[in-house]
Design a protein around this motif. Structure first.
Motif, PDB file in Angstrom:
ATOM      1  N   ALA A  64       0.818  -1.138   0.049  1.00  5.75           N
ATOM      2  CA  ALA A  64       0.014  -0.031  -0.058  1.00  5.75           C
ATOM      3  C   ALA A  64       0.703   1.460  -0.135  1.00  5.75           C
ATOM      4  O   ALA A  64       0.238   2.403   0.226  1.00  5.75           O
ATOM      5  N   ASN A  65       2.131   1.046  -0.129  1.00  5.58           N
ATOM      6  CA  ASN A  65       2.954   2.367  -0.117  1.00  5.58           C
ATOM      7  C   ASN A  65       4.117   2.096  -1.261  1.00  5.58           C
ATOM      8  O   ASN A  65       4.836   1.066  -0.876  1.00  5.58           O
ATOM      9  N   GLY A  66       4.040   3.102  -2.006  1.00 13.28           N
ATOM     10  CA  GLY A  66       5.045   2.801  -3.441  1.00 13.28           C
ATOM     11  C   GLY A  66       6.013   3.841  -3.466  1.00 13.28           C
ATOM     12  O   GLY A  66       6.759   4.058  -4.378  1.00 13.28           O
ATOM     13  N   ALA A  67       6.309   4.582  -2.182  1.00 18.48           N
ATOM     14  CA  ALA A  67       7.331   5.685  -2.103  1.00 18.48           C
ATOM     15  C   ALA A  67       8.443   4.873  -1.629  1.00 18.48           C
ATOM     16  O   ALA A  67       8.669   3.915  -0.858  1.00 18.48           O
ATOM     17  N   LEU A  68       9.756   5.529  -2.124  1.00 18.82           N
ATOM     18  CA  LEU A  68      11.130   4.535  -1.713  1.00 18.82           C
ATOM     19  C   LEU A  68      11.450   4.615  -0.443  1.00 18.82           C
ATOM     20  O   LEU A  68      11.790   3.538   0.266  1.00 18.82           O
ATOM     21  N   ALA A  69      11.264   5.495   0.636  1.00 24.78           N
ATOM     22  CA  ALA A  69      11.546   5.376   1.960  1.00 24.78           C
ATOM     23  C   ALA A  69      10.583   4.056   2.622  1.00 24.78           C
ATOM     24  O   ALA A  69      10.982   3.566   3.403  1.00 24.78           O
ATOM     25  N   HIS A  70       9.428   4.124   2.196  1.00 19.53           N
ATOM     26  CA  HIS A  70       8.448   3.166   2.596  1.00 19.53           C
ATOM     27  C   HIS A  70       8.794   1.646   2.407  1.00 19.53           C
ATOM     28  O   HIS A  70       8.525   0.658   3.083  1.00 19.53           O
ATOM     29  N   VAL A  71       9.239   1.660   1.145  1.00 16.78           N
ATOM     30  CA  VAL A  71       9.714   0.396   0.368  1.00 16.78           C
ATOM     31  C   VAL A  71      10.715  -0.160   1.154  1.00 16.78           C
ATOM     32  O   VAL A  71      10.945  -1.129   1.575  1.00 16.78           O
ATOM     33  N   ILE A  72      11.806   0.812   1.353  1.00 14.62           N
ATOM     34  CA  ILE A  72      13.014   0.250   2.347  1.00 14.62           C
ATOM     35  C   ILE A  72      12.419  -0.109   3.648  1.00 14.62           C
ATOM     36  O   ILE A  72      13.035  -0.964   4.245  1.00 14.62           O
ATOM     37  N   LEU A  73      11.494   0.711   4.260  1.00  9.80           N
ATOM     38  CA  LEU A  73      11.091   0.648   5.714  1.00  9.80           C
ATOM     39  C   LEU A  73      10.313  -0.916   5.728  1.00  9.80           C
ATOM     40  O   LEU A  73      10.847  -1.524   6.436  1.00  9.80           O
ATOM     41  N   PHE A  74       9.311  -1.088   5.023  1.00  6.28           N
ATOM     42  CA  PHE A  74       8.407  -2.065   5.069  1.00  6.28           C
ATOM     43  C   PHE A  74       9.469  -3.481   4.561  1.00  6.28           C
ATOM     44  O   PHE A  74       9.226  -4.506   5.099  1.00  6.28           O
ATOM     45  N   GLY A  75      10.058  -3.130   3.435  1.00  4.98           N
ATOM     46  CA  GLY A  75      10.861  -4.385   2.929  1.00  4.98           C
ATOM     47  C   GLY A  75      11.949  -4.649   3.800  1.00  4.98           C
ATOM     48  O   GLY A  75      12.065  -5.977   4.065  1.00  4.98           O
ATOM     49  N   SER A  76      12.608  -4.066   4.821  1.00  4.58           N
ATOM     50  CA  SER A  76      13.515  -4.115   5.872  1.00  4.58           C
ATOM     51  C   SER A  76      12.724  -4.901   6.933  1.00  4.58           C
ATOM     52  O   SER A  76      13.266  -5.990   7.390  1.00  4.58           O
ATOM     53  N   PHE A  77      11.610  -4.560   7.233  1.00  4.50           N
ATOM     54  CA  PHE A  77      11.024  -5.321   8.195  1.00  4.50           C
ATOM     55  C   PHE A  77      10.381  -6.656   7.898  1.00  4.50           C
ATOM     56  O   PHE A  77      10.592  -7.398   8.699  1.00  4.50           O
ATOM     57  N   ALA A  78      10.091  -6.922   6.390  1.00  6.62           N
ATOM     58  CA  ALA A  78       9.655  -8.123   6.171  1.00  6.62           C
ATOM     59  C   ALA A  78      10.942  -8.991   6.168  1.00  6.62           C
ATOM     60  O   ALA A  78      10.847 -10.135   6.656  1.00  6.62           O
ATOM     61  N   GLY A  79      12.200  -8.412   5.718  1.00  4.53           N
ATOM     62  CA  GLY A  79      13.231  -9.339   5.507  1.00  4.53           C
ATOM     63  C   GLY A  79      13.677  -9.706   7.007  1.00  4.53           C
ATOM     64  O   GLY A  79      14.152 -10.781   7.324  1.00  4.53           O
ATOM     65  N   PHE A  80      13.523  -8.653   8.171  1.00  6.09           N
ATOM     66  CA  PHE A  80      13.943  -8.717   9.452  1.00  6.09           C
ATOM     67  C   PHE A  80      12.887  -9.837  10.120  1.00  6.09           C
ATOM     68  O   PHE A  80      13.665 -10.846  10.885  1.00  6.09           O
ATOM     69  N   SER A  81      11.810  -9.876   9.906  1.00  9.80           N
ATOM     70  CA  SER A  81      10.845 -11.085  10.168  1.00  9.80           C
ATOM     71  C   SER A  81      11.251 -12.399   9.727  1.00  9.80           C
ATOM     72  O   SER A  81      11.280 -13.403  10.576  1.00  9.80           O
ATOM     73  N   LEU A  82      11.651 -12.524   8.536  1.00  9.43           N
ATOM     74  CA  LEU A  82      11.845 -13.762   8.040  1.00  9.43           C
ATOM     75  C   LEU A  82      13.352 -14.413   8.327  1.00  9.43           C
ATOM     76  O   LEU A  82      13.342 -15.581   8.891  1.00  9.43           O
ATOM     77  N   LEU A  83      14.229 -13.432   8.580  1.00  7.89           N
ATOM     78  CA  LEU A  83      15.507 -13.807   9.110  1.00  7.89           C
ATOM     79  C   LEU A  83      15.320 -14.195  10.659  1.00  7.89           C
ATOM     80  O   LEU A  83      15.837 -14.951  11.051  1.00  7.89           O
ATOM     81  N   GLY A  84      14.268 -13.494  11.420  1.00 11.82           N
ATOM     82  CA  GLY A  84      14.322 -13.572  12.832  1.00 11.82           C
ATOM     83  C   GLY A  84      13.709 -15.030  13.005  1.00 11.82           C
ATOM     84  O   GLY A  84      13.996 -15.642  14.123  1.00 11.82           O
ATOM     85  N   MET A  85      12.808 -15.481  12.149  1.00  8.59           N
ATOM     86  CA  MET A  85      12.119 -16.754  12.182  1.00  8.59           C
ATOM     87  C   MET A  85      13.239 -17.767  12.269  1.00  8.59           C
ATOM     88  O   MET A  85      13.310 -18.691  12.953  1.00  8.59           O
TER      89      MET A  85
END
Length: 227
Positions: A135-156
């Motif tokens: 729902a957010n196509g801006a670069l900063a939000h892509v970095i933000l939510f993309g990082s959190f997605a990667g963080f959660s997968l790595l965390g698992m």
């Protein structure tokens, strides 16, 4: 400067979830405050850092990468109640496999939330991240939510490996017999369902937290949640 603030906020948020365990800070604070006290402190600090990251992302220069329509906004609204319920079911529940759970009181025959997934909080973070990424196509939000997605997968992966290393193979196999990492993957192995009874109080707390967050979204985040 806005990009520097956003970068600093992201680094501090991610570091706060890795450095305390690596340097022994988590162990020292848990001994001083008790496990519950440390959890409360860690949760409060995490929420403050998360709020800072979100505010810093909103202030970063707008660079659009893709358009987002009403479907993406509806996707967020439909997923967020599930995210809130997963958090409510996971925090402090008998679940020796997740950092937000507690080791005492776990029954492998009725594994509770671990029967749905052993990592409810990290799955909640992943769903939250992917929904908001869509729902957010801006670069900063892509970095933000993309990082959190990667963080959660790595965390698992890290949490599963760490908890498995704390047990023998036989003990891990016995305790996880009716659980799974992937949500609902253990359903064929349930005996009468994962719960002795559905924790309606936790479900109600999760839905209430979602409702409060939905109503405060515009005031706190600056973006109305409705499509």
């Amino acid at each position: 400067m806005p990009w520097l603030e956003f970068t600093a906020a992201m680094i501090l948020f991610l570091a706060a979830h890795r450095i305390p365990a690596m340097l022994g800070v988590k162990h020292a604070l848990s001994a001083a405050l008790g496990p519950r006290g440390y959890t409360v402190l860690f949760s409060a600090v995490s929420l403050l850092l998360l709020w800072w990251v979100i505010v810093a992302a909103a202030q970063a220069p707008y660079v659009q990468l893709w358009d987002h329509g009403a479907a993406a906004r509806w996707g967020v609204n439909l997923l967020m109640p599930l995210v809130a319920v997963l958090v409510a079911l996971g925090v402090g529940a008998p679940n020796p496999f997740a950092f937000e759970g507690r080791a005492t009181g776990f029954d492998p025959d009725r594994p509770g939330v671990a029967g749905l997934t052993r990592q409810p909080l990290l799955w909640a973070l992943l769903l939250w991240s992917l929904a908001h990424l869509w729902a957010n196509g801006a670069l900063a939000h892509v970095i933000l939510f993309g990082s959190f997605a990667g963080f959660s997968l790595l965390g698992m992966r890290l949490v599963e490996r760490r908890r498995a290393a704390m047990m023998s193979r036989a003990e891990w196999a016995r305790l996880t017999a009716r659980t799974a990492l992937v949500p609902l993957a253990a359903a064929p192995r349930w005996r009468g369902g994962p719960y002795a009874r559905l924790p309606w109080a936790r479900v109600a707390i999760g839905l209430a937290a979602w409702a409060i967050g939905w109503h405060l979204h515009t005031a706190v985040i600056g973006v109305p949640p409705l499509p």
